[in-house]
Structure formats: C-alpha cells, structure tokens
Motif scaffolding. Structure first.
Motif, PDB file in Angstrom:
ATOM      1  N   HIS A  26       0.864  -1.048  -0.135  1.00 51.99           N
ATOM      2  CA  HIS A  26       0.000  -0.199   0.022  1.00 51.99           C
ATOM      3  C   HIS A  26       0.883   1.296  -0.002  1.00 51.99           C
ATOM      4  O   HIS A  26       0.385   2.151   0.649  1.00 51.99           O
ATOM      5  CB  HIS A  26      -1.018   0.148   1.222  1.00 51.99           C
ATOM      6  N   GLU A  29      -0.812   4.477  -1.398  1.00 53.69           N
ATOM      7  CA  GLU A  29      -1.803   4.936  -0.637  1.00 53.69           C
ATOM      8  C   GLU A  29      -1.367   5.578   0.699  1.00 53.69           C
ATOM      9  O   GLU A  29      -1.768   6.538   1.027  1.00 53.69           O
ATOM     10  CB  GLU A  29      -2.968   3.816  -0.327  1.00 53.69           C
ATOM     11  N   ARG A 216      -2.187   0.779   7.828  1.00 52.66           N
ATOM     12  CA  ARG A 216      -2.581  -0.588   7.166  1.00 52.66           C
ATOM     13  C   ARG A 216      -1.670  -1.646   7.116  1.00 52.66           C
ATOM     14  O   ARG A 216      -0.542  -1.279   6.422  1.00 52.66           O
ATOM     15  CB  ARG A 216      -3.224  -0.206   5.850  1.00 52.66           C
TER      16      ARG A 216
END
Length: 226
Positions: A26, A29, A216
C-alpha cells in the motif's frame, strides 16, 4: 550517519522506485494520505524539509500538490540524492539538496516530512533525540509527517503483521522463504518500533499534538504538531 540504499536493499538507486512498491504494501496509498494531510495543514508557500529524501518521490508528490512550496531534500546517500536532483530538476530553485545526517543541525522549516527513512535509527533513546532535533527546527504549529513501518510489541500481533507483509512480497514474486529472508536482512539496519513507542518518543521530544493518520498492515503515517 552514513547509509547506502544499494548496500542495504541490494537495489540500485535508479531501480528504487519500482522496488519499494514491491517491498512495502500500500505504498502509494500511504504516501497519498501523507501528502493530502500536509497540504491541508501548512501554508501553500511553506518551506518543507524532506528527511532521508531518497530519490525524491515524496518531495515530488508534495511539489505537485503544493506548487508554491519550497523543499530541502536531506539524505546521507549521495547516489540517492543524485537521483532526486534529476527527478526534481524541473523545480529549479524550489528544491535544494543537502547531504547530511538526521542529527545534524537542520534547516529551519515550516514542516518536516520523512518516508521510510527514520526506521534506520535503532535505539529508542536516539529516536527521541532525533525527534527532538526535528522539533527544534520547527516553529510553534509546524508539523512533522512521518511515513514509516510500525510493528506491535506483542509477538502474536507482530507475527500476524509480518505474515500479511510476507504475502505481499510473495504476490510480487518472492518465494515465502525469500520474503522472510528479506526481513532478516533488513533487520541488520532497520528497527521498527510500535505505534505506542513512536507516539511516546514524539511526546517526549516536545510535540504538542500527535496522531496516527493512517495505518494498514505495517505501514503507518504519523502526524506531530509542534
């Protein structure tokens, strides 16, 4: 503090931007969330210090989102700084490049940013000293946005996070054995503290407001306001 990305990750500086997306789940992001937050908190014409700037990926995203901001990119690895110079050449005088350590006297700035760089500091007392050095260069209300890896201190939770991280590496072409071998190799230079340890270190350095903006898997974006 000296550092060589090629020696540490076995990745040439020119190949780093591709490799980091394999290594870190990720990644885009995480970076996007950090840039969005920074742009919302500081003046459009702010001077921003990128700590451990590497190839300049974070600074490039910031410069695109904040076209009136100026940036100083600090890194200990001359090969990575050279990549950043080429990458940000179109910014002209908006971007300056400085070889040095996190622990050197830092240029005054309205905001400091870091992406996957501050985990090279192994000792928690040294991490507190680093955060104190950053705090000292910021005015009241100045911000630090730190994009990095955190891992839980509880063994079961750390294992769970590493399992998911290894699955990402396998999906990107590693075998499971190769994925865990990477963790062992990275641990020779990297130290991933827990979120609690990071927040405590920031508080002890004198930051007034601290928050977790995004998390995350192992990826975490921390905000500290002076």
């Amino acid at each position: 503090m000296s550092h060589s990305v090629q020696a540490h990750l076995d990745v040439a500086p020119a190949a780093y931007d591709v490799a980091i997306r394999k290594f870190i789940p990720h990644y885009e992001e995480m970076l996007s969330r950090a840039v969005e937050t920074l742009a919302g908190l500081v003046s459009p014409k702010a001077h921003i210090l990128d700590l451990g700037a590497g190839t300049g990926a974070f600074s490039q995203e910031v410069a695109a989102r904040m076209p009136e901001a100026s940036l100083t990119l600090l890194d200990a690895d001359p090969a990575m700084l050279e990549q950043a110079r080429g990458r940000l050449a179109s910014l002209g005088g908006r971007a300056k490049f400085l070889r040095g350590s996190f622990f050197d006297p830092l240029p005054a700035c309205e905001a400091a940013i870091a992406s996957l760089a501050l985990h090279h500091v192994h000792d928690l007392s040294e991490k507190r000293r680093l955060y104190g050095n950053i705090r000292a260069t910021l005015p009241t209300g100045g911000v630090l946005v730190n994009v990095d890896i955190t891992l839980a201190t509880a063994p079961a939770l750390e294992k769970l996070t590493r399992t998911g991280w290894a699955a990402h590496l396998v999906a990107c072409g590693d075998t499971e054995a190769e994925a865990y071998a990477r963790f062992d190799a990275w641990a020779q230079e990297d130290r991933y503290f827990s979120v609690t340890e990071e927040l405590d270190a920031l508080q002890s350095a004198g930051f007034a407001h601290i928050d977790v903006l995004w998390r995350r898997g192992p990826g975490t974006v921390l905000l500290a306001v002076a």
